[in-house]
Design a protein around this motif. Structure first.
Motif, PDB file in Angstrom:
ATOM      1  N   LEU A 124       0.820  -1.261   0.080  1.00 33.47           N
ATOM      2  CA  LEU A 124       0.067  -0.071  -0.110  1.00 33.47           C
ATOM      3  C   LEU A 124       0.668   0.875  -0.024  1.00 33.47           C
ATOM      4  O   LEU A 124       1.682   1.356   1.070  1.00 33.47           O
ATOM      5  N   MET A 125       0.876   1.902  -1.051  1.00 36.06           N
ATOM      6  CA  MET A 125       1.840   3.004  -1.108  1.00 36.06           C
ATOM      7  C   MET A 125       1.275   4.303  -1.535  1.00 36.06           C
ATOM      8  O   MET A 125       0.087   4.511  -2.225  1.00 36.06           O
ATOM      9  N   ARG A 126       1.644   5.290  -0.766  1.00 29.63           N
ATOM     10  CA  ARG A 126       0.915   6.834  -0.835  1.00 29.63           C
ATOM     11  C   ARG A 126       2.178   7.704  -1.254  1.00 29.63           C
ATOM     12  O   ARG A 126       2.885   7.903  -0.637  1.00 29.63           O
ATOM     13  N   GLN A 127       2.027   7.854  -2.680  1.00 31.06           N
ATOM     14  CA  GLN A 127       3.219   8.490  -3.575  1.00 31.06           C
ATOM     15  C   GLN A 127       4.424   7.543  -3.383  1.00 31.06           C
ATOM     16  O   GLN A 127       4.400   6.408  -3.595  1.00 31.06           O
ATOM     17  N   ALA A 128       5.463   7.970  -2.655  1.00 32.08           N
ATOM     18  CA  ALA A 128       6.703   6.927  -2.581  1.00 32.08           C
ATOM     19  C   ALA A 128       6.792   6.524  -1.316  1.00 32.08           C
ATOM     20  O   ALA A 128       7.568   5.848  -0.652  1.00 32.08           O
ATOM     21  N   MET A 129       5.869   6.801  -0.351  1.00 35.39           N
ATOM     22  CA  MET A 129       5.780   6.229   1.141  1.00 35.39           C
ATOM     23  C   MET A 129       4.860   4.868   1.296  1.00 35.39           C
ATOM     24  O   MET A 129       3.874   4.864   0.713  1.00 35.39           O
ATOM     25  N   LEU A 130       5.505   3.964   2.127  1.00 28.81           N
ATOM     26  CA  LEU A 130       4.925   2.684   2.385  1.00 28.81           C
ATOM     27  C   LEU A 130       3.962   3.025   3.469  1.00 28.81           C
ATOM     28  O   LEU A 130       4.355   3.253   4.519  1.00 28.81           O
ATOM     29  N   VAL A 131       2.643   2.700   3.316  1.00 25.99           N
ATOM     30  CA  VAL A 131       1.737   2.760   4.278  1.00 25.99           C
ATOM     31  C   VAL A 131       1.445   1.482   4.847  1.00 25.99           C
ATOM     32  O   VAL A 131       1.162   1.260   6.103  1.00 25.99           O
ATOM     33  N   GLY A 132       1.616   0.294   4.159  1.00 25.61           N
ATOM     34  CA  GLY A 132       1.375  -1.059   4.696  1.00 25.61           C
ATOM     35  C   GLY A 132       1.219  -2.000   3.754  1.00 25.61           C
ATOM     36  O   GLY A 132       1.809  -1.742   2.439  1.00 25.61           O
ATOM     37  N   VAL A 133       0.903  -3.083   3.870  1.00 21.15           N
ATOM     38  CA  VAL A 133       0.780  -4.267   2.968  1.00 21.15           C
ATOM     39  C   VAL A 133      -0.802  -4.848   3.168  1.00 21.15           C
ATOM     40  O   VAL A 133      -1.188  -4.893   4.319  1.00 21.15           O
ATOM     41  N   LEU A 134      -1.225  -5.524   1.959  1.00 22.93           N
ATOM     42  CA  LEU A 134      -2.416  -6.261   2.185  1.00 22.93           C
ATOM     43  C   LEU A 134      -1.899  -7.872   1.686  1.00 22.93           C
ATOM     44  O   LEU A 134      -1.508  -7.781   0.647  1.00 22.93           O
ATOM     45  N   TYR A 135      -2.241  -8.584   2.621  1.00 19.29           N
ATOM     46  CA  TYR A 135      -1.777 -10.161   2.411  1.00 19.29           C
ATOM     47  C   TYR A 135      -3.159 -10.684   2.168  1.00 19.29           C
ATOM     48  O   TYR A 135      -3.949 -10.935   3.021  1.00 19.29           O
ATOM     49  N   LEU A 136      -3.241 -11.808   1.123  1.00 22.37           N
ATOM     50  CA  LEU A 136      -4.141 -12.613   0.652  1.00 22.37           C
ATOM     51  C   LEU A 136      -3.729 -13.884   0.831  1.00 22.37           C
ATOM     52  O   LEU A 136      -2.658 -14.170   0.241  1.00 22.37           O
ATOM     53  N   GLU A 137      -4.648 -14.898   1.117  1.00 25.18           N
ATOM     54  CA  GLU A 137      -4.277 -16.324   0.545  1.00 25.18           C
ATOM     55  C   GLU A 137      -5.613 -17.109   0.512  1.00 25.18           C
ATOM     56  O   GLU A 137      -6.616 -16.851   0.960  1.00 25.18           O
ATOM     57  N   ASN A 138      -5.154 -18.312  -0.093  1.00 24.72           N
ATOM     58  CA  ASN A 138      -6.358 -19.416  -0.566  1.00 24.72           C
ATOM     59  C   ASN A 138      -5.502 -20.836  -0.178  1.00 24.72           C
ATOM     60  O   ASN A 138      -4.631 -20.880  -0.778  1.00 24.72           O
ATOM     61  N   ASN A 139      -6.116 -21.489   0.980  1.00 12.86           N
ATOM     62  CA  ASN A 139      -5.697 -22.990   1.083  1.00 12.86           C
ATOM     63  C   ASN A 139      -6.201 -23.834   0.570  1.00 12.86           C
ATOM     64  O   ASN A 139      -5.674 -24.993   0.642  1.00 12.86           O
ATOM     65  N   LEU A 140      -7.155 -23.603  -0.363  1.00 12.39           N
ATOM     66  CA  LEU A 140      -7.934 -24.752  -1.045  1.00 12.39           C
ATOM     67  C   LEU A 140      -7.405 -25.267  -2.427  1.00 12.39           C
ATOM     68  O   LEU A 140      -7.423 -26.137  -2.964  1.00 12.39           O
ATOM     69  N   ALA A 141      -6.635 -23.983  -3.162  1.00 12.35           N
ATOM     70  CA  ALA A 141      -6.205 -24.261  -4.438  1.00 12.35           C
ATOM     71  C   ALA A 141      -5.133 -23.566  -4.856  1.00 12.35           C
ATOM     72  O   ALA A 141      -4.942 -22.255  -4.062  1.00 12.35           O
ATOM     73  N   SER A 142      -4.166 -23.860  -5.859  1.00 12.32           N
ATOM     74  CA  SER A 142      -3.176 -23.344  -6.414  1.00 12.32           C
ATOM     75  C   SER A 142      -3.429 -22.256  -7.513  1.00 12.32           C
ATOM     76  O   SER A 142      -4.705 -22.320  -8.130  1.00 12.32           O
ATOM     77  N   HIS A 143      -2.631 -21.166  -7.791  1.00  9.62           N
ATOM     78  CA  HIS A 143      -2.738 -20.422  -8.792  1.00  9.62           C
ATOM     79  C   HIS A 143      -4.171 -19.610  -9.043  1.00  9.62           C
ATOM     80  O   HIS A 143      -4.768 -19.471 -10.149  1.00  9.62           O
ATOM     81  N   VAL A 144      -4.647 -19.406  -7.715  1.00  9.43           N
ATOM     82  CA  VAL A 144      -5.901 -18.620  -7.488  1.00  9.43           C
ATOM     83  C   VAL A 144      -5.718 -17.192  -7.961  1.00  9.43           C
ATOM     84  O   VAL A 144      -6.348 -16.575  -8.618  1.00  9.43           O
ATOM     85  N   PHE A 145      -4.324 -16.405  -7.570  1.00 11.59           N
ATOM     86  CA  PHE A 145      -4.266 -15.114  -7.906  1.00 11.59           C
ATOM     87  C   PHE A 145      -3.593 -14.873  -9.243  1.00 11.59           C
ATOM     88  O   PHE A 145      -2.181 -15.252  -9.212  1.00 11.59           O
ATOM     89  N   THR A 146      -4.295 -14.772 -10.220  1.00 12.85           N
ATOM     90  CA  THR A 146      -3.859 -14.698 -11.508  1.00 12.85           C
ATOM     91  C   THR A 146      -3.205 -12.875 -11.616  1.00 12.85           C
ATOM     92  O   THR A 146      -3.515 -12.217 -10.819  1.00 12.85           O
ATOM     93  N   PRO A 147      -2.115 -13.064 -12.638  1.00 17.05           N
ATOM     94  CA  PRO A 147      -1.822 -11.453 -12.845  1.00 17.05           C
ATOM     95  C   PRO A 147      -2.696 -10.378 -13.073  1.00 17.05           C
ATOM     96  O   PRO A 147      -2.627  -9.422 -12.623  1.00 17.05           O
ATOM     97  N   ALA A 148      -3.973 -10.826 -13.626  1.00 16.20           N
ATOM     98  CA  ALA A 148      -4.989  -9.914 -13.801  1.00 16.20           C
ATOM     99  C   ALA A 148      -5.421  -9.485 -12.505  1.00 16.20           C
ATOM    100  O   ALA A 148      -5.697  -8.183 -12.097  1.00 16.20           O
ATOM    101  N   LYS A 149      -5.739 -10.309 -11.572  1.00 13.60           N
ATOM    102  CA  LYS A 149      -6.203 -10.131 -10.115  1.00 13.60           C
ATOM    103  C   LYS A 149      -5.119  -9.371  -9.519  1.00 13.60           C
ATOM    104  O   LYS A 149      -5.562  -8.369  -8.544  1.00 13.60           O
ATOM    105  N   ALA A 150      -3.989  -9.775  -9.764  1.00 14.13           N
ATOM    106  CA  ALA A 150      -2.842  -8.838  -8.824  1.00 14.13           C
ATOM    107  C   ALA A 150      -2.725  -7.339  -9.235  1.00 14.13           C
ATOM    108  O   ALA A 150      -2.495  -6.508  -8.645  1.00 14.13           O
ATOM    109  N   GLU A 151      -2.892  -7.317 -10.561  1.00 11.53           N
ATOM    110  CA  GLU A 151      -2.972  -5.844 -11.072  1.00 11.53           C
ATOM    111  C   GLU A 151      -4.009  -5.196 -10.380  1.00 11.53           C
ATOM    112  O   GLU A 151      -3.920  -3.899 -10.193  1.00 11.53           O
ATOM    113  N   VAL A 152      -5.240  -5.771 -10.417  1.00 11.65           N
ATOM    114  CA  VAL A 152      -6.487  -4.852 -10.061  1.00 11.65           C
ATOM    115  C   VAL A 152      -6.203  -4.734  -8.643  1.00 11.65           C
ATOM    116  O   VAL A 152      -6.225  -3.597  -8.028  1.00 11.65           O
TER     117      VAL A 152
END
Length: 428
Positions: A124-152
């Motif tokens: 989570l970036m505000r201009q050049a300053m790091l505000v934090g991070v958003l961490y997501l996970e899925n324990n049921l399946a692999s390859h859930v987070f596609t590049p398109a979803k990552a970009e969104v």
């Protein structure tokens, strides 16, 4: 897919922009992130004051998102610290297709214990300053987070960083306002206590002066009276000596009365300085002096009949003091009313060689028993009152040949009426 992603970005950006309260903003961010990324759980960690803090966690249970915003430690029991730190250093998102098969993550305590499959961590970036991070996970399946979803999610994270900073500033502003309000309330309380202490000190000084100054003539009265009785008890009574003692008593009483009159004049600060002036103009000035205080108390003042010239002869400042005292007493009497209009009026009428000023409020009023004592010194119906204001008003009006009356007003409230004689024609 791109159309759906664009719609998701627009929807989430609008939702984030519409929140300013931190608790609701965090809930909106995690809920929409989980729903749009297909994640089972998510964690929001913020970097503030050179330290990490876990702000909230969310999980999907039975199809519903359950949010926890209680204090959690930033350690391997909550999220993979190595991934978060890598994202913070690079300021780029990390996508792990299957963490169970990743050799580089095999040493991470969280990965070994929880064994997640798909992972997405976005800065989570505000201009050049790091505000934090958003961490997501899925324990049921692999390859859930596609590049398109990552970009969104990266776009959403950028919007969230700005929203979180705005919310932080809002939270700080609310806290500052609360602190300022508390400081102002404390200052008002302190000033009120200081005013009361000052008045008590002045009263104490006046009492001490009376005791000191009047004590001697009273003692002389007692001594002379005792001596007169002794002279009268003689056989035969010594009338001449008794008469002389009575003369001493009379002189001592006169001296005591003169001292009291002098102290009373001192307590009033100044002797009346009589001159011709426009009472209407003076009362308008008095109303202006208390306008700020009335506004603070939510009181609306209506003035009637004060635009017509009202020639009187007296001390302008002291008569303004009467008006100020009556207006403030009336306003303070409405302090206990429920929120709503608090009308106050000051009206003038002429006739029969007098000018009458009427001050009316809509407060709860007082009972007839208390009304009989309102003009007496030291009598008050206020918790912090000294009982001197109305007594001073009466003494001023007495010195001007005027009167002061207080009576209940229907259906509620009080009516204070003071009158002053009009100067004779040609009087200057």
């Amino acid at each position: 897919m791109q159309g759906l992603d664009a719609q998701a970005v627009l929807r989430i950006s609008t939702a984030l922009a519409g929140e300013i309260v931190p608790v609701r903003l965090v809930e909106t961010l995690l809920r929409t992130a989980l729903e749009n990324a297909g994640a089972e759980s998510g964690t929001l960690a913020l970097f503030r004051h050179e330290a990490w803090q876990v702000r909230a966690q969310a999980r999907v249970l039975d199809g519903a998102v359950v949010l926890t915003q209680e204090g959690m430690s930033f350690d391997a029991g909550t999220l993979p610290v190595s991934i978060v730190q890598a994202v913070a250093r690079s300021q780029q998102h990390i996508v792990v297709d299957d963490a169970r098969e990743s050799a580089s993550l095999a040493q991470d305590d969280y990965i070994r214990r929880r064994r997640p499959r798909s992972i997405l961590c976005v800065p989570l970036m505000r201009q050049a300053m790091l505000v934090g991070v958003l961490y997501l996970e899925n324990n049921l399946a692999s390859h859930v987070f596609t590049p398109a979803k990552a970009e969104v999610l990266e776009v959403i994270a950028s919007q969230a960083a700005f929203a979180l900073e705005n919310a932080r500033l809002y939270e700080e502003l609310v806290d500052q306002n609360q602190q300022r309000a508390q400081a102002e309330e404390q200052l008002r309380s302190t000033l009120a206590e200081l005013e009361r202490a000052t008045r008590l000190k002045a009263m104490g000084e006046l009492v001490a002066s009376i005791v000191h100054e009047v004590g001697q003539p009273i003692a002389a009265v007692d001594t002379s009276a005792s001596a007169a009785l002794r002279w009268l008890d003689r056989s035969p009574p010594d009338i001449g000596e008794a008469r002389e003692m009575l003369t001493h008593i009379s002189r001592s009483a006169l001296r005591a009365r003169t001292i009291i009159q002098g102290l009373r004049a001192k307590a009033r600060n100044a002797e009346p300085q009589f001159a011709a002036f426009d009472l209407g103009e003076a009362l308008r000035e008095a109303a202006a002096l208390v306008a700020g205080a009335l506004d603070t108390m939510g009181v609306t003042l209506e003035m009637k009949g004060l635009d017509t010239p009202l020639a009187v002869h007296g001390d302008r400042v002291q008569l303004q003091q009467v008006a100020v005292n009556l207006l403030m007493n009336a306003a303070e009497s409405m302090a206990s009313l429920a929120p709503g209009p608090r009308p106050l009026s000051m009206a003038c009428a002429q006739g029969d060689g007098h000018v009458r000023i009427v001050v009316e409020d809509a407060g709860p009023g007082i009972g007839p028993e208390a009304a009989q004592h309102l003009l007496k010194p030291l009598f008050t119906t206020k918790p912090n009152g000294m009982g001197m204001g109305l007594a001073i008003c009466k003494s001023i009006l007495d010195a001007h040949g005027g009167t002061l009356e207080l009576r209940p007003r229907e259906p509620t409230g009080m009516r204070a009426v003071f009158s002053l004689p009009r100067p004779a024609p040609g009087h200057r």
